[in-house]
Design a protein around this motif. Structure first.
Motif, mmCIF file in Angstrom:
data_model
loop_
_atom_site.group_PDB
_atom_site.id
_atom_site.type_symbol
_atom_site.label_atom_id
_atom_site.label_comp_id
_atom_site.label_asym_id
_atom_site.label_seq_id
_atom_site.Cartn_x
_atom_site.Cartn_y
_atom_site.Cartn_z
ATOM 1 N N VAL A 221 0.803 -1.220 0.000
ATOM 2 C CA VAL A 221 0.000 0.000 0.000
ATOM 3 C C VAL A 221 0.836 1.271 0.000
ATOM 4 C CG1 VAL A 221 -1.984 -1.084 1.101
ATOM 5 C CG2 VAL A 221 -0.220 -0.036 2.534
ATOM 6 N N SER A 222 0.320 2.265 -0.696
ATOM 7 C CA SER A 222 0.852 3.615 -0.597
ATOM 8 C C SER A 222 0.365 4.226 0.715
ATOM 9 C CB SER A 222 0.367 4.468 -1.769
ATOM 10 O OG SER A 222 0.739 3.902 -3.005
ATOM 11 N N GLN A 223 1.105 5.245 1.177
ATOM 12 C CA GLN A 223 0.727 5.900 2.428
ATOM 13 C C GLN A 223 0.808 7.411 2.293
ATOM 14 O OE1 GLN A 223 2.132 4.468 6.238
ATOM 15 N NE2 GLN A 223 2.783 2.515 5.357
ATOM 16 N N TYR A 224 -0.083 8.086 3.021
ATOM 17 C CA TYR A 224 -0.036 9.533 3.191
ATOM 18 C C TYR A 224 0.682 9.822 4.514
ATOM 19 C CZ TYR A 224 -3.896 9.399 -0.210
ATOM 20 O OH TYR A 224 -4.677 9.172 -1.307
ATOM 21 N N LEU A 225 1.488 10.874 4.523
ATOM 22 C CA LEU A 225 2.195 11.283 5.737
ATOM 23 C C LEU A 225 1.964 12.772 5.980
ATOM 24 C CD1 LEU A 225 5.768 9.672 5.571
ATOM 25 C CD2 LEU A 225 3.870 8.954 6.994
ATOM 26 N N TRP A 226 1.681 13.125 7.236
ATOM 27 C CA TRP A 226 1.596 14.519 7.609
ATOM 28 C C TRP A 226 1.920 14.673 9.090
ATOM 29 C CZ3 TRP A 226 -2.644 11.420 6.842
ATOM 30 C CH2 TRP A 226 -3.606 11.364 7.854
ATOM 31 N N PHE A 232 6.927 19.642 5.579
ATOM 32 C CA PHE A 232 8.033 18.975 4.890
ATOM 33 C C PHE A 232 8.538 19.896 3.780
ATOM 34 C CE2 PHE A 232 4.832 15.639 5.873
ATOM 35 C CZ PHE A 232 5.567 14.822 6.718
ATOM 36 N N THR A 233 9.842 20.041 3.676
ATOM 37 C CA THR A 233 10.425 20.714 2.511
ATOM 38 C C THR A 233 11.205 19.671 1.721
ATOM 39 O OG1 THR A 233 10.583 22.851 3.632
ATOM 40 C CG2 THR A 233 11.984 22.520 1.699
ATOM 41 N N THR A 246 7.778 22.956 -0.478
ATOM 42 C CA THR A 246 7.247 22.759 0.868
ATOM 43 C C THR A 246 5.789 22.317 0.800
ATOM 44 O OG1 THR A 246 8.757 24.402 1.790
ATOM 45 C CG2 THR A 246 6.813 23.862 3.093
ATOM 46 N N THR A 247 5.467 21.318 1.607
ATOM 47 C CA THR A 247 4.108 20.777 1.630
ATOM 48 C C THR A 247 3.812 20.275 3.037
ATOM 49 O OG1 THR A 247 2.614 19.121 0.657
ATOM 50 C CG2 THR A 247 4.903 18.479 0.938
ATOM 51 N N ASP A 248 2.520 20.143 3.335
ATOM 52 C CA ASP A 248 2.146 19.566 4.628
ATOM 53 C C ASP A 248 1.595 18.156 4.477
ATOM 54 O OD1 ASP A 248 -0.272 20.138 3.463
ATOM 55 O OD2 ASP A 248 -0.897 21.620 4.944
ATOM 56 N N LEU A 315 -7.073 14.867 9.255
ATOM 57 C CA LEU A 315 -7.324 15.892 8.251
ATOM 58 C C LEU A 315 -8.743 15.761 7.708
ATOM 59 C CD1 LEU A 315 -4.005 15.694 6.174
ATOM 60 C CD2 LEU A 315 -4.538 17.214 8.090
ATOM 61 N N ASP A 316 -9.305 16.898 7.309
ATOM 62 C CA ASP A 316 -10.634 16.874 6.696
ATOM 63 C C ASP A 316 -10.585 16.221 5.319
ATOM 64 O OD1 ASP A 316 -11.747 18.187 8.873
ATOM 65 O OD2 ASP A 316 -11.360 20.169 8.014
ATOM 66 N N SER A 317 -9.441 16.364 4.636
ATOM 67 C CA SER A 317 -9.299 15.799 3.295
ATOM 68 C C SER A 317 -7.835 15.441 3.058
ATOM 69 C CB SER A 317 -9.757 16.804 2.239
ATOM 70 O OG SER A 317 -9.433 16.348 0.935
ATOM 71 N N ILE A 318 -7.620 14.375 2.310
ATOM 72 C CA ILE A 318 -6.254 14.005 1.935
ATOM 73 C C ILE A 318 -6.063 14.124 0.418
ATOM 74 C CG2 ILE A 318 -5.773 12.501 3.898
ATOM 75 C CD1 ILE A 318 -6.614 10.129 2.184
ATOM 76 N N ASP A 319 -6.957 14.874 -0.209
ATOM 77 C CA ASP A 319 -6.887 15.021 -1.663
ATOM 78 C C ASP A 319 -5.802 15.996 -2.104
ATOM 79 O OD1 ASP A 319 -8.992 13.264 -1.931
ATOM 80 O OD2 ASP A 319 -10.521 14.853 -1.925
ATOM 81 N N ASP A 320 -5.324 16.833 -1.181
ATOM 82 C CA ASP A 320 -4.371 17.876 -1.560
ATOM 83 C C ASP A 320 -2.925 17.480 -1.276
ATOM 84 O OD1 ASP A 320 -6.427 19.559 -2.390
ATOM 85 O OD2 ASP A 320 -6.716 20.351 -0.369
ATOM 86 N N TYR A 321 -2.585 16.210 -1.448
ATOM 87 C CA TYR A 321 -1.207 15.789 -1.250
ATOM 88 C C TYR A 321 -0.331 16.340 -2.370
ATOM 89 C CZ TYR A 321 -2.301 12.190 -4.774
ATOM 90 O OH TYR A 321 -2.675 11.550 -5.919
ATOM 91 N N PHE A 322 0.975 16.399 -2.103
ATOM 92 C CA PHE A 322 1.898 16.958 -3.084
ATOM 93 C C PHE A 322 2.057 16.001 -4.265
ATOM 94 C CE2 PHE A 322 5.972 17.901 -5.012
ATOM 95 C CZ PHE A 322 5.935 19.285 -5.103
ATOM 96 N N ASP A 323 1.898 16.524 -5.461
ATOM 97 C CA ASP A 323 2.044 15.738 -6.686
ATOM 98 C C ASP A 323 3.494 15.828 -7.151
ATOM 99 O OD1 ASP A 323 1.985 14.530 -9.153
ATOM 100 O OD2 ASP A 323 0.165 15.541 -9.833
ATOM 101 N N ASP A 324 4.220 14.716 -7.066
ATOM 102 C CA ASP A 324 5.649 14.741 -7.397
ATOM 103 C C ASP A 324 5.916 15.080 -8.852
ATOM 104 O OD1 ASP A 324 4.663 12.329 -8.385
ATOM 105 O OD2 ASP A 324 6.465 11.194 -7.900
#
Length: 630
Positions: A221-226, A232-233, A246-248, A315-324
């Protein structure tokens, strides 16, 4: 003195200095089972080295030599070792995937992995490339330190994430690759791990900049981290330095690595949550007991932490993750020239004639050859440039020297897939958005696509969205045999892989690339050939008689859903017949009376007696027939 000469002199001096300062690192490892309880819930055996688990973090510098003596301490299985992300330029035999670049290491045998770390720096890892073993713990971190790291920091920290199963691959794999799992539903993990444990703590000091190396060493599985109230920079991905972003919220597929800078607070008033979350879109079902959010801790104040731990920070949403996709290499390497050769591959999951769900590239599921493909390339002479000699079920493509190669990957499946290329990094030049399940997949259209970036992001593991496509570009400048595969271990076991045979002529002419005696001995111990085509034929390399091939296709009209219906219908039918047989053999003396009562029919005693005699006669006849049959 003109500038080209000065540049040449400077490069020569740099190379000489690196050679002088280079070290040789030698490790001796023996594979063993170790009792462990990674998630604190269930004790099981994990694969360790030298009776210890987790495996050690290995550190080297650019230009150093690595010598790892790996002894197979198992008595019932083979093993291997792959150094994920290392190019292995000039040392293709050391890459590790069994039956691709080496024969497996048999029980009791030892292989020396002997190579020099070239112009690479950053976060990498090592793991078994055999039958799900790295999911059982055979995995560790490999760091290549850089004396000229481009960003300032105070302290380095290594963080691994992954998923954990309570059952071993020996138990999970037969259940997964089974006709009773016709949809190919992957095993659901029991927990997420944070540095090979749960509820981990990261002790920090105020007003410091930490270099945090994050590696997803899981198999599924992929994972989200915050982090709570921290950011994170991003400064490096998969060993490639990038311009700071920089992203959260980070998103890591298995096998991906992010190196980030984290600036701590200027006080120790409180502690904070460090969260991870499973990508639930990858799960066919979500058990009630699976904790989707893992809570770990950034500890500034141990006394406060002992009194009360921080609450989970959701988080209210995890849709705004950083797109590499939008990262840019610090080197500002431009988009490579137009492709000389394009490999177009379609991803599908289908069932074959044995009822098992397999993974396919262009209707071919990878089946290992009888001779490691590298050894075929080295022994095939003039036939090495002919893709036929590598087998019809290995999905092999021959690349010419220095060709610019595009891999166009159309994902016709409804799931995400992280793909890894051995021996290279590639530029990700396009990734289409996800397409909903109810819509048809979208394939790449050369005459209608998005604009490609001038400075594309480059790394060795990238993911494709469901039912869409992506395009990867690289230069064929590293002669060897290189695996390209989905890094979800279950999907690799299903056959989602191709092989790139790169410049086999140069490979044959390089004395450093010839098969060493150690590799020949490994093959001999298992009765495997170290020369010949995919069928181990040395007399006629174009004759593939006896090669390993996939099962035949199902009859036309069968689909995964149809197979599910067929399996459950068969199970229901068998259970029904069993019930009929069980109750039909029972001696029910008043059966006619019960039937008559159910039908509301009156029968007199004489009729009943006559019927009862007939029933007893039938029973006796049945018993007689049974006796005669026995």
């Amino acid at each position: 003195m003109n500038s080209p000469i000065i540049s040449f002199i400077l490069i020569a001096i740099t190379c000489l200095a690196e050679l002088i300062n280079a070290e040789t690192h030698t490790w001796w490892f023996n594979t063993t089972w170790v009792d462990a309880n990674p998630d604190g819930v269930f004790e099981r055996k994990m694969i360790g080295f030298n009776n210890s688990w987790p495996l050690p973090t290995l550190r080297v510098k650019k230009g150093d030599r690595v010598q790892i003596y790996l002894t197979n301490g198992f008595d019932d299985r083979n093993t291997s070792l792959h150094f994920h992300g290392l190019f292995q330029a000039g040392s293709n035999q050391m890459d590790g995937p069994e039956m691709v670049t080496q024969c497996p290491i048999a029980p009791g045998a030892t292989m020396l992995y002997n190579f020099t770390v070239a112009d690479q720096v950053g976060a990498y890892w090592y793991h078994s490339h055999t039958a799900g073993q790295y999911g059982d713990g055979m995995r560790g971190v490999f760091i290549i330190d850089d004396d000229d790291f481009p960003y300032e920091y105070d302290e380095e920290v290594v963080l691994t994430i992954g998923e954990h199963y309570h059952e071993t691959a020996d138990v999970l794999k037969p259940k997964f690759l089974s006709r009773f799992n016709p949809t190919g539903a992957e095993p659901i993990p029991q927990n997420l791990l944070f540095n090979e444990s749960r509820n981990g703590t990261w002790h920090v000091e105020p007003n410091k900049t930490y270099l945090l190396r994050i590696l997803n060493i899981g198999g599924f599985v992929s994972q989200y981290l915050w982090m709570e109230d921290h950011e994170f920079t991003i400064v490096e991905v998969d060993g490639v330095y990038v311009e700071q972003n920089t992203t959260d919220l980070l998103y890591l597929t298995v096998a991906q690595r992010y190196t980030v800078l984290v600036k701590t607070k200027d006080n120790t008033d409180r502690n904070y949550a460090f969260m991870s979350r499973v990508d639930i879109d990858m799960l066919d079902l979500i058990p009630d007991e699976l904790e989707l959010n893992g809570t770990n801790y950034i500890v500034y104040n141990q006394d406060k932490f002992d009194e009360e731990r921080p609450e989970p920070y959701l988080l209210d949403s995890i849709d705004d993750y950083f797109d590499d996709f939008y990262l840019k290499p610090l080197s500002k390497d431009k988009l490579l020239d137009d492709a000389d050769y394009t490999i177009t591959i379609d991803v599908q999951m289908e069932n074959l004639g044995d009822g098992i769900n397999y993974a396919f590239f262009n209707n071919v599921t990878y089946i290992a050859p009888k001779v490691p493909t590298l050894f075929t390339a080295l022994s095939a002479g003039e036939f090495a440039t002919n893709e036929i000699v590598y087998g019809t079920n290995t999905n092999s493509f021959v690349l010419q020297k220095d060709d610019i190669v595009d891999i166009v990957l159309n994902n016709l499946d409804t799931g995400k897939h992280p793909f890894h290329l051995h021996g290279h990094i590639f530029q990700l030049i396009e990734r289409h958005e996800s397409i909903p399940d109810e819509e048809d997949p979208v394939r790449y259209n050369a005459s209608d696509h998005a604009e490609w970036p001038e400075y594309p992001m480059a790394r060795d593991t990238v993911y494709v969205q469901p039912q869409s496509y992506m395009i990867m570009r690289f230069k064929a400048d590293n002669p060897g045999v290189w695996f390209f595969h989905c890094h979800i271990e279950w999907h690799l076991e299903q056959g989602l892989a191709i092989q790139l045979i790169e410049d086999p002529v140069a490979l044959q002419n390089d004395p450093n690339q010839q098969i060493n005696d150690n590799n020949k001995d490994l093959c001999a111990k298992l009765g495997l050939a170290w020369e010949g085509n995919a069928a181990a034929n040395t007399e006629n390399f174009l004759d593939l008689t006896g090669e390993n091939v996939q099962f035949k296709n199902l009859p036309t009209g069968f689909t995964a859903r149809g197979i599910v219906a067929l399996v459950f219908s068969c199970v229901a039918g068998v259970l029904g017949l069993a019930a009929i047989a069980f109750y039909g053999m029972q001696d029910i003396s008043d059966v006619e009376e019960r039937v008559a009562r159910d039908l509301d029919v009156d029968i007199n005693d004489d009729e009943y007696a006559e019927s009862d005699d007939l029933v007893r006669g039938s029973s006796s006849l049945a018993e007689h027939s049974s006796t005669q049959k026995n």
